[in-house]
Design an enzyme around this catalytic site. Structure first.
Site, PDB file in Angstrom:
ATOM      1  N   LEU A 539     -39.236 -25.943  36.611  1.00  0.00           N
ATOM      2  CA  LEU A 539     -40.047 -24.659  36.580  1.00  0.00           C
ATOM      3  C   LEU A 539     -39.167 -23.238  36.393  1.00  0.00           C
ATOM      4  CD1 LEU A 539     -42.601 -25.232  39.449  1.00  0.00           C
ATOM      5  CD2 LEU A 539     -42.917 -25.411  37.100  1.00  0.00           C
ATOM      6  N   GLY A 540     -37.791 -23.566  36.928  1.00  0.00           N
ATOM      7  CA  GLY A 540     -36.823 -22.580  36.609  1.00  0.00           C
ATOM      8  C   GLY A 540     -35.700 -22.942  37.135  1.00  0.00           C
ATOM      9  N   GLY A 542     -31.773 -21.043  39.429  1.00  0.00           N
ATOM     10  CA  GLY A 542     -31.254 -19.804  40.055  1.00  0.00           C
ATOM     11  C   GLY A 542     -29.732 -20.350  40.459  1.00  0.00           C
ATOM     12  N   GLY A 543     -29.436 -19.381  41.205  1.00  0.00           N
ATOM     13  CA  GLY A 543     -27.682 -19.862  41.570  1.00  0.00           C
ATOM     14  C   GLY A 543     -27.612 -20.875  42.700  1.00  0.00           C
ATOM     15  N   PHE A 544     -28.799 -21.131  43.240  1.00  0.00           N
ATOM     16  CA  PHE A 544     -28.701 -22.347  44.174  1.00  0.00           C
ATOM     17  C   PHE A 544     -28.835 -23.652  43.641  1.00  0.00           C
ATOM     18  CE2 PHE A 544     -33.054 -20.554  43.472  1.00  0.00           C
ATOM     19  CZ  PHE A 544     -33.805 -21.605  43.254  1.00  0.00           C
ATOM     20  N   GLY A 545     -29.456 -23.782  42.393  1.00  0.00           N
ATOM     21  CA  GLY A 545     -29.814 -24.912  41.896  1.00  0.00           C
ATOM     22  C   GLY A 545     -31.032 -24.584  40.765  1.00  0.00           C
ATOM     23  N   VAL A 547     -35.701 -25.682  40.347  1.00  0.00           N
ATOM     24  CA  VAL A 547     -37.078 -25.826  40.967  1.00  0.00           C
ATOM     25  C   VAL A 547     -37.789 -26.631  40.067  1.00  0.00           C
ATOM     26  CG1 VAL A 547     -38.969 -24.795  42.001  1.00  0.00           C
ATOM     27  CG2 VAL A 547     -36.964 -23.699  42.017  1.00  0.00           C
ATOM     28  N   LYS A 561     -37.353 -27.445  45.328  1.00  0.00           N
ATOM     29  CA  LYS A 561     -36.148 -26.524  44.996  1.00  0.00           C
ATOM     30  C   LYS A 561     -34.800 -27.662  45.427  1.00  0.00           C
ATOM     31  CE  LYS A 561     -35.723 -22.163  46.258  1.00  0.00           C
ATOM     32  NZ  LYS A 561     -35.282 -21.192  47.378  1.00  0.00           N
ATOM     33  N   ASP A 658     -33.795  -9.283  49.615  1.00  0.00           N
ATOM     34  CA  ASP A 658     -34.029  -9.381  48.362  1.00  0.00           C
ATOM     35  C   ASP A 658     -35.408  -9.489  47.774  1.00  0.00           C
ATOM     36  OD1 ASP A 658     -32.807  -9.934  45.656  1.00  0.00           O
ATOM     37  OD2 ASP A 658     -32.864 -12.123  45.886  1.00  0.00           O
TER      38      ASP A 658
END
Length: 847
Positions: A539-540, A542-545, A547, A561, A658
């Site tokens: 799905l997407g 980010g900086g964490f990993g 999804v 996630k 955030d």
């Protein structure tokens, strides 16, 4: 002929050669103009559509024009696929009033309506028949346009206000993004009705629509009598439409239901697949997909598929088993007997159904309930649905009412909840192999005893042997269970210790003692649900990993996630998010279902929200038109209530740090849910603000005192909310810099317009001026109050919610903070002891 002679004489006359050139140029221009008019996508008052001409959508997917089918000479106005080798009509205007020649003209009359005439007749053959206010009637401003999704839209050209559209009046075909359902307030119903024959698109015998009585179901009727029934929405599936488990990767389904509305829409996961759903004149509801290689329509799905699918095949209080080939397909429910034994046993006709056995008593005489598994539940037209009850409470409710015949779980998602109770006869039950539900049937004490005796009764010797074997097995199972439980507890304790180690909650004096109550998913379960975290489920990122979308064994959809193994930043976010979300429960916060913590793998499991994030809608040129002012205001209020819960109403005092459009997710009903708590911080009860050397957040949303000095408080979130509120109203990012605009960002632009008395100029043009000016102005003023430069002057979130929900006078806003003009995120570095801010470019993905 006269024109030809004139042209001939011009050629002969050398003194008029220049006139010949002018005439030829005019003829060429006329031909080109005629050609262009035939390939336009729009009808206007000065440009009607005549028989032989076509409207073609911009993507050349659909066309609109006059057609006749087969050997018939009757002419109709319809929409069909433009680029397919087989003419496939998906909508017909004058389906019951054909034209008998080729003189038809589709035009817009002085009242702003589409009208179909022939031979210059004054009485229309067909019309949209929409009543417009006198102030709206300006025939030169009304156009009709064929869209790329096959919707023919009549609208005001200047404001793009929709007056009428063909999607509201489907014929036999259901296209992607078109809805089925009803609206009780407007008495509007969206349904399909078959053609009479293959060559006659007139209204046929079969109709597919949602019932409005009892719990809503999808029905197909034949001449107004039930022909086929789909099960009601059970929280996970709607039988009869492509939302079954096997079709999750093919269709996106949206089902919205409240007291007044039911709306079901779909679209394709792979947008390149050409699909249509159609009610055939033969009585089948089918899903068809175009095969480019074979140039033909292939059947993907069809109902009814067997005799049991036909409504009431076995009558009332009976069960139809389509797989029972050896015996009669119909069987009376326990405690019932055939109403007409002769027809039932001799003729094999079960349509008469079954009745209670003679002499049975099911009211205050030792009665009870027995479970019948894997059924298509009975017709819910006479059923009552009640939410919030457990299965045990549902049984008690049904038991107290002697007229309650049976009950079942209303919502099977999240382990099951709610009560669905039937009173009177049970109709149209079928045994199914997939997606079936359990039904709890009321029977008398005799039948109840028979049920338990059949379940447990065996001959005496075999019973002793069975008891002995069962005892041995039980002991073995007990020992193994104890060993397993001990190992499981040890594993879980280890997970909890690792999760709590250096966790944020302990640093702030809040013990993470709620972690043991959080469900843990095994790595295997997550991999199975997400198809090994395949790219097609992503799905997407980010900086964490990353999804991923997943589906658990019980049919529940989830979002996973997965922490990147190389992300130190993500590890801290993981701990913080678990610490907070296990303590927070609110309708406007994303819900954490559990986590996975095995070896090096760390995953968070959330509820799946199908409509992605808010930025996907408000910052997209096409999508933002789907959000009218009413829906935007609901989203604004929902976000405000969620932030207020974080600041004041929860057990903790949370600063999100955030808050932005991409961190607001939308559920199936477009309700907002705040997500991403990895950067959040917990405040003590008496703590007002804190300071950090490591600033995290997103430029454009950060308050000035936080971005410049590292000071954050609840007023930091208020600033971010104000930015978000203005973005929702304007349909623009705060960091968007428009050519020719003096202000570096949206906040400055809104402030300039506010001081000039032109604040409404900032409203998103996609709203087409269809909004209450006073309320929008009030929201703009609240947004400006939230982004004031001095944190002391900003309202609290409690004040914001009060101002949004009431009409009390507002203070005039002071000059806001004009900070950054960029699209970057400032991330907290993972290296402890470092005070260097790390700037990273971020691509926002819908989650």
């Amino acid at each position: 002929m006269d024109s030809a002679k004139y042209l001939f004489y011009l050629v002969k006359d050398h003194n008029h050669k220049h006139k010949l050139l002018v005439l030829l140029s005019s003829l060429i221009l006329l031909l080109l103009t005629s050609f262009c008019s035939c390939s336009s996508d729009t009808i206007s008052t000065v440009k009607p559509l005549r028989d032989g001409e076509l409207l073609i959508s911009k993507s050349k997917m659909f066309s609109l024009g006059f057609f006749a089918k087969g050997k018939s000479t009757s002419r109709y106005v319809g929409i069909w696929y433009y680029n397919l080798s087989i003419q496939t009509v998906v909508w017909v205007a004058n389906r019951d009033t054909p034209i008998n020649d080729t003189s038809g003209i589709l035009s817009i009359n002085p009242n702003g309506n589409l009208v179909l005439n022939n031979n210059l007749s004054t009485i229309p053959i067909w019309s949209t028949d929409v009543s417009l206010q006198q102030s709206q009637i300006n025939s030169t401003d009304v156009i009709a346009q064929l869209s790329d999704i096959g919707n023919f839209v009549l609208m005001l050209n200047r404001t793009k206000t929709v007056i009428w559209d063909s999607f509201d009046y489907p014929t036999d075909t259901w296209l992607p993004y078109q809805r089925l359902g009803f609206d009780r307030k407007t008495n509007q119903s969206w349904f399909l009705q078959s053609w009479k024959t293959e060559d006659d698109p007139g209204k046929g015998a079969f109709t597919l629509k949602f019932s409005t009585v009892g719990k809503t179901q999808l029905f197909m009727y034949k001449h107004n009598l039930p022909w086929w029934r789909g099960e009601p929405w059970n929280g996970a599936l709607l039988s009869g439409v492509p939302n079954a488990k096997r079709n999750r990767d093919t269709f996106n389904i949206s089902f919205v239901q409240d007291d007044n509305n039911v709306a079901l829409t779909y679209n394709m996961v792979d947008k390149s697949v050409v699909t249509r759903m159609v009610v055939q004149q033969s009585g089948f509801f089918q899903i068809l997909m175009w095969d480019n290689k074979k140039s033909q329509w292939n059947q993907f799905y069809s109902q009814p598929t067997n005799q049991c699918d036909n409504y009431g095949t076995c009558g009332s209080n009976s069960n139809c088993d389509p797989m029972n080939f050896a015996d009669f397909k119909c069987a009376c429910l326990p405690g019932f007997e055939p109403k007409s034994p002769g027809d039932w046993y001799e003729s094999g006709d079960g349509s008469g159904g079954c009745v209670r056995k003679n002499g049975s008593s099911v009211c205050g005489n030792g009665e009870g309930f027995i479970k019948i598994v894997s059924l298509k539940v009975p017709d819910t037209s006479m059923a009552n649905a009640k939410g919030g009850l457990s299965l045990e409470e549902c049984e008690k409710e049904c038991f107290r009412n002697c007229s309650c015949t049976a009950y079942a779980v209303d919502n099977v998602s999240n382990g099951g909840s709610g009560c669905l109770a039937w009173h009177g006869d049970l109709m149209d039950i079928q045994k199914v192999s997939d997606q079936g539900q359990d039904l709890f049937l009321r029977v008398d004490k005799v039948e109840l005893a028979n049920y338990y005796r059949k379940s447990n009764g065996v001959p005496h010797k075999k019973r002793l042997a069975a008891i002995l074997v069962a005892s041995i097995v039980a002991v073995i199972v007990l020992v193994l269970s104890c060993v397993y439980c001990k190992w499981k507890k040890k594993t879980k304790d280890k997970m909890v210790r690792q999760l709590n180690q250096d966790s944020f909650g302990e640093k702030n004096g809040v013990q993470s003692n709620t972690h043991p109550n959080l469900p843990f998913f095994s790595f295997k379960t997550i991999m199975t649900a997400t198809r090994n975290c395949g790219h097609e489920n992503k799905l997407g990122q980010g900086g964490f990993g990353s999804v991923y979308k997943g589906c658990l064994a019980n049919g529940q959809e989830i979002a996973v996630k997965r922490l990147s193994k190389n992300s130190g930043q993500g590890k801290e976010e993981f701990k913080t998010e678990v610490t907070l979300l296990v303590k927070l429960q609110h309708r406007n916060l994303v819900r954490l279902l559990g986590c996975c913590f095995e070896k090096e793998e760390r995953m968070l499991v959330y509820e799946y929200l199908p409509n992605k994030s808010l930025d996907f809608f408000i910052f997209d040129q096409n999508q933002r038109s789907l959000l009218d002012w009413g829906k935007r205001f609901e989203i604004i209020c929902g976000i405000a209530r969620g932030v207020l819960y974080l600041h004041q109403d929860s057990r903790l005092k949370i600063i999100h740090r955030d808050l932005k459009a991409s961190n607001v997710l939308l559920d199936a009903a477009m309700n907002p849910k705040i997500s991403d708590f990895g950067m959040a911080r917990i405040f003590g009860e008496d703590e007002i603000q804190a300071r950090t050397k490591r600033v995290v957040g997103t430029y454009g949303y950060m308050s000035p005192e936080y971005a410049m000095e590292g000071r954050y408080s609840t007023k930091s979130d208020v600033f971010s909310f104000g930015v978000l509120l203005l973005e929702i109203i304007a349909g623009q990012r705060n960091t968007h810099c428009e050519t020719g605009r003096d202000s570096p960002n949206l906040i400055g632009h809104v402030w300039t317009l506010w001081t000039e008395g032109r604040a409404l100029d900032t409203v998103d043009p996609a709203l087409n001026q269809s909004y209450p000016s006073a309320i929008v102005l009030r929201c703009i003023q609240i947004g400006l109050l939230c982004v004031q430069e001095n944190a002391i002057n900003r309202p609290s979130m409690l004040d914001v919610v009060f101002m949004l929900c009431n009409e009390t006078p507002l203070l005039p806003p002071l000059k806001p903070a004009f900070l950054f003009n960029g699209n970057h995120e400032l991330q907290e570095p993972s290296t402890s002891g470092s005070s260097i801010n790390e700037l990273t470019e971020t691509t926002i993905s819908a989650r």
